[in-house]
Enzyme design. Structure first.
Site, PDB file in Angstrom:
ATOM      1  N   ARG A   6      -9.723   8.524  -4.690  1.00  0.00           N
ATOM      2  CA  ARG A   6      -9.715   7.127  -4.205  1.00  0.00           C
ATOM      3  C   ARG A   6     -11.082   6.658  -3.731  1.00  0.00           C
ATOM      4  O   ARG A   6     -11.336   5.450  -3.694  1.00  0.00           O
ATOM      5  CB  ARG A   6      -8.657   6.941  -3.116  1.00  0.00           C
ATOM      6  CG  ARG A   6      -7.266   6.900  -3.698  1.00  0.00           C
ATOM      7  CD  ARG A   6      -6.188   6.513  -2.710  1.00  0.00           C
ATOM      8  NE  ARG A   6      -4.910   6.485  -3.421  1.00  0.00           N
ATOM      9  CZ  ARG A   6      -3.734   6.718  -2.861  1.00  0.00           C
ATOM     10  NH1 ARG A   6      -3.651   7.012  -1.581  1.00  0.00           N
ATOM     11  NH2 ARG A   6      -2.635   6.664  -3.587  1.00  0.00           N
ATOM     12  N   LYS A  46      -6.024  12.430  -3.836  1.00  0.00           N
ATOM     13  CA  LYS A  46      -4.781  11.645  -3.903  1.00  0.00           C
ATOM     14  C   LYS A  46      -4.448  11.377  -5.377  1.00  0.00           C
ATOM     15  O   LYS A  46      -4.965  12.056  -6.252  1.00  0.00           O
ATOM     16  CB  LYS A  46      -4.943  10.360  -3.084  1.00  0.00           C
ATOM     17  CG  LYS A  46      -5.085  10.619  -1.590  1.00  0.00           C
ATOM     18  CD  LYS A  46      -3.828  11.240  -1.028  1.00  0.00           C
ATOM     19  CE  LYS A  46      -3.966  11.598   0.428  1.00  0.00           C
ATOM     20  NZ  LYS A  46      -2.832  12.393   0.925  1.00  0.00           N
ATOM     21  N   ASP A 102      -3.075   6.541   3.421  1.00  0.00           N
ATOM     22  CA  ASP A 102      -2.591   5.793   2.251  1.00  0.00           C
ATOM     23  C   ASP A 102      -2.984   4.311   2.296  1.00  0.00           C
ATOM     24  O   ASP A 102      -2.869   3.605   1.294  1.00  0.00           O
ATOM     25  CB  ASP A 102      -1.064   5.897   2.140  1.00  0.00           C
ATOM     26  CG  ASP A 102      -0.623   7.310   1.782  1.00  0.00           C
ATOM     27  OD1 ASP A 102      -1.456   8.095   1.296  1.00  0.00           O
ATOM     28  OD2 ASP A 102       0.556   7.631   1.999  1.00  0.00           O
ATOM     29  N   ARG A 161      12.395  12.473   1.863  1.00  0.00           N
ATOM     30  CA  ARG A 161      12.994  13.467   2.763  1.00  0.00           C
ATOM     31  C   ARG A 161      14.496  13.267   2.874  1.00  0.00           C
ATOM     32  O   ARG A 161      15.255  14.242   2.939  1.00  0.00           O
ATOM     33  CB  ARG A 161      12.308  13.407   4.135  1.00  0.00           C
ATOM     34  CG  ARG A 161      10.908  14.047   4.085  1.00  0.00           C
ATOM     35  CD  ARG A 161      10.081  13.617   5.265  1.00  0.00           C
ATOM     36  NE  ARG A 161       8.791  14.289   5.332  1.00  0.00           N
ATOM     37  CZ  ARG A 161       7.712  13.954   4.607  1.00  0.00           C
ATOM     38  NH1 ARG A 161       7.776  12.980   3.717  1.00  0.00           N
ATOM     39  NH2 ARG A 161       6.566  14.614   4.773  1.00  0.00           N
ATOM     40  N   GLN A 183       2.278  17.061   3.902  1.00  0.00           N
ATOM     41  CA  GLN A 183       2.970  17.698   2.776  1.00  0.00           C
ATOM     42  C   GLN A 183       2.925  19.219   2.915  1.00  0.00           C
ATOM     43  O   GLN A 183       3.924  19.901   2.683  1.00  0.00           O
ATOM     44  CB  GLN A 183       2.338  17.256   1.459  1.00  0.00           C
ATOM     45  CG  GLN A 183       2.586  15.774   1.178  1.00  0.00           C
ATOM     46  CD  GLN A 183       1.985  15.296  -0.116  1.00  0.00           C
ATOM     47  OE1 GLN A 183       1.221  16.021  -0.760  1.00  0.00           O
ATOM     48  NE2 GLN A 183       2.301  14.080  -0.505  1.00  0.00           N
ATOM     49  N   ARG A 186      -1.830   2.652  -5.443  1.00  0.00           N
ATOM     50  CA  ARG A 186      -2.438   1.963  -4.290  1.00  0.00           C
ATOM     51  C   ARG A 186      -3.754   1.275  -4.681  1.00  0.00           C
ATOM     52  O   ARG A 186      -4.127   0.260  -4.107  1.00  0.00           O
ATOM     53  CB  ARG A 186      -2.624   2.919  -3.121  1.00  0.00           C
ATOM     54  CG  ARG A 186      -1.306   3.572  -2.716  1.00  0.00           C
ATOM     55  CD  ARG A 186      -1.105   3.757  -1.243  1.00  0.00           C
ATOM     56  NE  ARG A 186       0.069   4.587  -1.010  1.00  0.00           N
ATOM     57  CZ  ARG A 186       1.310   4.135  -0.850  1.00  0.00           C
ATOM     58  NH1 ARG A 186       1.561   2.846  -0.881  1.00  0.00           N
ATOM     59  NH2 ARG A 186       2.317   4.965  -0.657  1.00  0.00           N
ATOM     60  N   ARG A 189      -3.974  17.859  -9.018  1.00  0.00           N
ATOM     61  CA  ARG A 189      -4.021  17.897  -7.547  1.00  0.00           C
ATOM     62  C   ARG A 189      -3.798  19.317  -7.016  1.00  0.00           C
ATOM     63  O   ARG A 189      -3.024  20.085  -7.588  1.00  0.00           O
ATOM     64  CB  ARG A 189      -3.007  16.898  -6.983  1.00  0.00           C
ATOM     65  CG  ARG A 189      -3.364  15.479  -7.412  1.00  0.00           C
ATOM     66  CD  ARG A 189      -2.383  14.460  -6.914  1.00  0.00           C
ATOM     67  NE  ARG A 189      -2.390  14.348  -5.468  1.00  0.00           N
ATOM     68  CZ  ARG A 189      -1.528  13.611  -4.777  1.00  0.00           C
ATOM     69  NH1 ARG A 189      -0.595  12.922  -5.413  1.00  0.00           N
ATOM     70  NH2 ARG A 189      -1.595  13.566  -3.475  1.00  0.00           N
TER      71      ARG A 189
HETATM   72  C1  S3P Z   1       2.997  12.201   2.454  1.00  0.00           C
HETATM   73  C2  S3P Z   1       1.900  12.709   3.061  1.00  0.00           C
HETATM   74  C3  S3P Z   1       0.518  12.274   2.759  1.00  0.00           C
HETATM   75  C4  S3P Z   1       0.494  10.950   2.000  1.00  0.00           C
HETATM   76  C5  S3P Z   1       1.508  10.906   0.909  1.00  0.00           C
HETATM   77  C6  S3P Z   1       2.915  11.128   1.450  1.00  0.00           C
HETATM   78  C7  S3P Z   1       4.336  12.723   2.843  1.00  0.00           C
HETATM   79  O1  S3P Z   1      -0.116  13.263   1.975  1.00  0.00           O
HETATM   80  O2  S3P Z   1      -0.801  10.697   1.488  1.00  0.00           O
HETATM   81  O3  S3P Z   1       1.467   9.636   0.259  1.00  0.00           O
HETATM   82  O4  S3P Z   1       5.346  12.072   2.543  1.00  0.00           O
HETATM   83  O5  S3P Z   1       4.378  13.798   3.462  1.00  0.00           O
HETATM   84  P1  S3P Z   1      -0.840  14.543   2.671  1.00  0.00           P
HETATM   85  O6  S3P Z   1       0.123  15.077   3.624  1.00  0.00           O
HETATM   86  O7  S3P Z   1      -1.153  15.499   1.568  1.00  0.00           O
HETATM   87  O8  S3P Z   1      -2.056  13.972   3.305  1.00  0.00           O
END
Ligand code: S3P
Length: 426
Positions: free
Chosen positions: A344, A340, A313, A26, A168, A386, A121
């Site tokens: 996983r 993921k 995670d 970010r 996300q 991971r 994905r």
């Molecule tokens: C993340 C959000 C998570 C996480 C990923 C990083 C982020 O995914 O698993 O490693 O930086 O916004 P999701 O929001 O799809 O669950």
């Protein structure tokens, strides 16, 4: 690459881990979007962050990395230029999903590609809300990358209720919403990581069953200085290692402890972990502090549904702690684990089965118990950093020799993992 890690009896010392992955992504994105010079300190040097950096370089930003900092000369609200080639998001879901929100609001078409794992994905979770805002998308038949993003002149604000607990997806909509003077809102029922809201200083209203986040062009980022605390998700591997080895004591300095990310610490404490926090501080709503962790006798506890997004995670390494704890480790309500960097649930269960542990695979989770029985087997990383680090830690503390196939994928989030492990090993 097949790797056999040295055995570890106990760990001691201090770790200063690199910056959090979510915050580093970010910080680079918001710096690139703002007009002028930003500085990012203690950033995460890793393949995933390089994917984000390279995408924004292709959009016309100047980005310089030194050991200490990243300097970004951002382009401002209408400043990006059409890239001459596809934008390669590598293995990074965060890059692909968040940048989609930014690109949906540009004046030019772009095409996103990724590696084999990212290309499996789901992207429809971001194309649906962004299409509602006016953009058009062409994806592969399964709704995955490669994906062409075709912006529209009629790009508008929406009110969107998240159908899946995903930071996300939430962030993709919020980043798109920055490009319109009207207010876009996102409603989330389950708390997901809130770094986008914190760094952009967005209005967040608590409601009975969640929160409403509002965004408009007023929140468009400005040049800034980012000090990124250490990654709690990377720290989790060393925390669990210290807990499950005898006579261990570790200090992990300045680790991110944001309340949407510290579920792993809360669960481990509930399991009986001796963990204390010192020197807490708060920058841009991002809490951090030093974590002191000592060898502990653990017991498995119920993992409640509302903490799953917070620890999503960390579940692979949490399950490793679970094997050394009294009772059975069981996680449910975690179907998201299947989409993921690898599936996983399947990756963990397959590897635990190879080692002779007792497992049950559910559609939304798994359980594991028993003792490692088999020696000499080769576990798979499934191109998932991971999974590699979880089995890396497990392999160091058991008597049996385990080979780990594909260990190089740790570079996605922590290229210095083995160096850090070596520095605390007795
Ligand atoms: C993340 C959000 C998570 C996480 C990923 C990083 C982020 O995914 O698993 O490693 O930086 O916004 P999701 O929001 O799809 O669950």
């Amino acid at each position: 690459m097949i790797k056999i890690l040295d055995k570890i009896k106990s760990v001691n010392g201090i770790l200063n881990l690199p910056g959090d992955k979510s915050l580093s992504h970010r910080a680079v994105m918001f710096s690139a979007m703002s007009k002028g010079e930003s500085h990012i300190y203690n950033y995460l040097e890793s393949a995933d962050i390089n994917s984000t950096i390279n995408c924004f370089k292709q959009l016309g930003c100047e980005i310089e990395k030194s050991e200490k900092e990243i300097i970004v000369i951002g382009k401002g609200i209408k400043g990006f230029t059409k890239p001459s080639e596809d934008l390669d998001c590598g293995n990074s879901g965060t890059t692909a999903r968040l940048i989609s929100g930014v690109l949906a609001a540009q004046k030019f078409e772009t095409r996103l590609v990724g590696d084999a794992s990212l290309s499996k994905r789901p992207m429809t979770r971001v194309t649906e809300p962004l299409s509602e805002m006016g953009a058009k998308f062409e994806t592969s038949e399964n709704g995955t990358l490669p994906m062409t993003i075709i912006p529209s002149k009629e790009f508008h604000a929406i009110d969107y209720k998240l159908p899946v607990a995903s930071a996300q997806v939430k962030s993709a909509v919020l980043l798109a919403g920055l490009h319109n003077e009207n207010i876009t809102t996102v409603i989330e029922n389950e708390a997901t990581r809130n770094h986008t809201e914190n760094l952009l200083n967005l209005e967040v209203k608590e409601i009975e069953d969640g929160r409403i986040i509002s965004v408009s062009s007023k929140n468009y980022p400005k040049p800034s200085i980012y000090n990124v605390p250490s990654d709690i998700s990377s720290a989790a591997f060393f925390i669990v290692l210290a807990l499950i080895t005898k006579n261990s004591e570790l200090r992990l300095n300045n680790v991110l402890l944001n309340e949407t990310r510290n579920g792993i610490i809360r669960i481990l404490i509930k399991m009986g972990a001796d963990i204390t926090i010192e020197n807490e501080s708060n920058e841009n709503g991002e809490l951090s502090g030093d974590i002191i962790v000592r060898s502990s006798k653990l017991k498995n506890v119920e993992i409640e549904k509302d903490i799953i997004a917070n620890i999503i995670d960390e579940i692979p390494i949490l399950s490793v702690a679970g094997i050394f704890a009294e009772g059975e480790f069981c996680v449910r309500n975690a179907r998201e684990l299947r989409v993921k960097e690898s599936d996983r649930i399947r990756s963990m269960v397959n590897n635990y089965n190879l080692l002779g542990l007792d497992t049950i695979e559910y559609d939304d989770g798994f359980s594991v118990s028993g003792k490692v029985l088999n020696s000499g087997c080769t576990v798979e990383c499934y191109h998932d950093h991971r999974i590699a680090m979880a089995f890396g830690i497990l392999s160091t503390v058991i008597e049996q020799e385990i080979k780990i196939d594909g260990f190089e994928c740790v570079d996605i989030s922590n290229p210095k993992f083995l160096e850090q492990l070596g520095s605390i090993k007795n």
